[in-house]
Design an enzyme around this catalytic site. Structure first.
Site, PDB file in Angstrom:
ATOM      1  N   SER A 168      16.524 146.793  65.489  1.00 63.04           N
ATOM      2  CA  SER A 168      18.137 146.510  65.383  1.00 63.04           C
ATOM      3  C   SER A 168      18.198 144.837  65.503  1.00 63.04           C
ATOM      4  CB  SER A 168      18.933 146.969  66.362  1.00 63.04           C
ATOM      5  OG  SER A 168      20.199 147.142  65.715  1.00 63.04           O
ATOM      6  N   HIS A 214      20.587 155.395  63.696  1.00 64.55           N
ATOM      7  CA  HIS A 214      20.319 153.949  64.099  1.00 64.55           C
ATOM      8  C   HIS A 214      19.161 153.904  65.359  1.00 64.55           C
ATOM      9  CE1 HIS A 214      20.448 149.595  64.366  1.00 64.55           C
ATOM     10  NE2 HIS A 214      20.768 149.862  65.429  1.00 64.55           N
ATOM     11  N   ASP A 236      21.660 155.798  58.796  1.00 61.71           N
ATOM     12  CA  ASP A 236      21.924 154.937  60.007  1.00 61.71           C
ATOM     13  C   ASP A 236      23.350 154.438  59.523  1.00 61.71           C
ATOM     14  OD1 ASP A 236      21.948 152.412  61.228  1.00 61.71           O
ATOM     15  OD2 ASP A 236      20.108 152.011  61.237  1.00 61.71           O
TER      16      ASP A 236
END
Ligand SMILES: *[C@@H]1O[C@H](CO)[C@@H](O)[C@H](O)[C@H]1NC(C)=O
Length: 376
Positions: A216, A355, A316
């Protein structure tokens, strides 16, 4: 009759009041969305920073970083990396975990029970320096610390793969020095831990390969670190460029922060992206503000010799799949005349990884092994 008449009068009055109140509230909500939020966002660097780094979010509230097993990861120890920051001009201490590969942990499990702390540290230093298996430097995403549950799950996967894992907290996160993070600040942190690791490994006879792994926001941090390693080494370490790692793994990455903000689902949900000035107000600050742009596309295009593996789940909802594909395309294009492999693996919606849970993918080991076979 009189009562009916009274009710007749009262109802419209109430209705009118409710309608007026409703209109007032709708107007207020609209004003907040259309005027206040954009203004705060555009002009408050602190607000932008909070949204990007999310380091005020800490869950569970109390994590004993001194004892990784209390967060659910065994065979690990806590360390510190300390240095003087050239970005924030202060002393910084970073909390770092060193997690052992499964077989090394099994072999030393008694030592964890009995040995005094100093002796244990010496033993584990020795294991790290003379490791015959790769080391993963894990750079986490925004909010929470290295002890967050989804990160622990990824360490467990990597541990089973027989890797040593080095996981740390940037400034402002976990038990690291509480200085407000900035892009350059957290990149400096990653640089310092990377240098510390390479220094440690240089004491061994055959340094094992190092994989840098970002998740991320950590993909923006690691791309900046490795794409700009020559400049950062000179400027922040005062030395010739540190060598690149074996490869970079990007889990749920974005191409640059401006595009991530533009595609972030919150922009859709909060009803602001239809505003004619959405791009100017919400996205532009991330294009031009020198502090926080995380232009991974640009940085990675500079290091054509660095193998890159991109992992992204199609479902995601935080960093949309499209911005991961965009990054892949950009890096691929920069290597059209040659360069190290760039591989992207898309995980299907059917696996429901979202995610944070690519660590749960049933084929992750195979994806990783296929990639490493390609670069050896
Ligand atoms: C890994 O490589 C093998 C052999 O090329 C291939 O058959 C397999 O589909 C690959 N697995 C993944 C998950 O990409």
């Amino acid at each position: 009759m009189g009562r009916i008449h009274g009710a007749f009068i009262t109802v419209p009055l109430y209705t009118l009041v409710i309608l007026l109140l409703g209109a007032y509230m709708a107007a207020a909500v609209l004003a907040v969305h259309v005027v206040v939020v954009p203004l705060v966002f555009k002009y408050s660097k602190i607000f932008q920073r909070s949204l990007i780094f999310g380091n005020f979010v800490q869950w569970p509230l109390r994590i004993d970083h001194e004892d990784p097993s209390s967060s659910g990861i065994d065979g690990a120890r806590n360390l510190r990396v300390e240095f003087q920051s050239k970005i924030d001009h202060c002393a910084i201490k970073l909390g770092v975990w060193h997690i052992l590969p499964q077989t090394v942990h099994d072999r030393l499990s008694e030592a964890f029970e009995r040995t005094d702390k100093e002796e244990l540290h010496r033993m584990l230093d020795d294991e790290l320096v003379n490791s015959k298996t790769p080391i993963v430097l894990y750079c986490h995403g925004n909010s929470n610390s290295r002890g967050a549950a989804h990160r622990i799950k990824m360490y467990k996967f990597l541990k089973k793969m027989e890797f040593h894992i080095i996981a740390f907290d940037y400034r402002g996160y976990g038990d690291s020095t509480n200085v407000y993070p900035s892009e350059l600040g957290v990149v400096e942190d990653a640089l310092m831990v990377y240098e510390w690791l390479l220094n440690a490994l240089s004491r061994g006879r055959v340094p094992p390969p190092v994989y840098v792994w970002g998740h991320s926001l950590g993909t923006g941090i690691t791309s900046h670190l490795l794409g700009n390693l020559d400049v950062l080494s000179r400027r922040l370490l005062g030395r010739p460029p540190l060598p690149l790692p074996q490869a970079l793994v990007l889990e749920a990455p974005f191409n640059n922060l401006a595009d991530e903000v533009k595609h972030h689902p919150a922009a859709r949900v909060s009803l602001v992206n239809w505003l004619p000035y959405f791009d100017l107000t919400f996205v532009a600050p991330f294009r031009v503000a020198p502090q926080h742009t995380f232009r991974s596309d640009e940085y990675l295009s500079r290091v054509k010799t660095l193998p890159v593996l991109i992992l992204h789940a199609r479902d995601d909802t935080i960093v949309p799949f499209e911005v991961g594909v965009q990054l892949y395309d950009d890096v691929l294009k920069s290597r059209s005349s040659g360069g190290a492999p760039v591989v992207m693996h898309a995980f299907d919606e059917s696996q429901s990884l979202g995610h944070k849970y690519i660590c749960d993918a049933d084929n992750l080991e195979e994806v990783f092994r296929n990639f490493t076979a390609l670069i050896h």
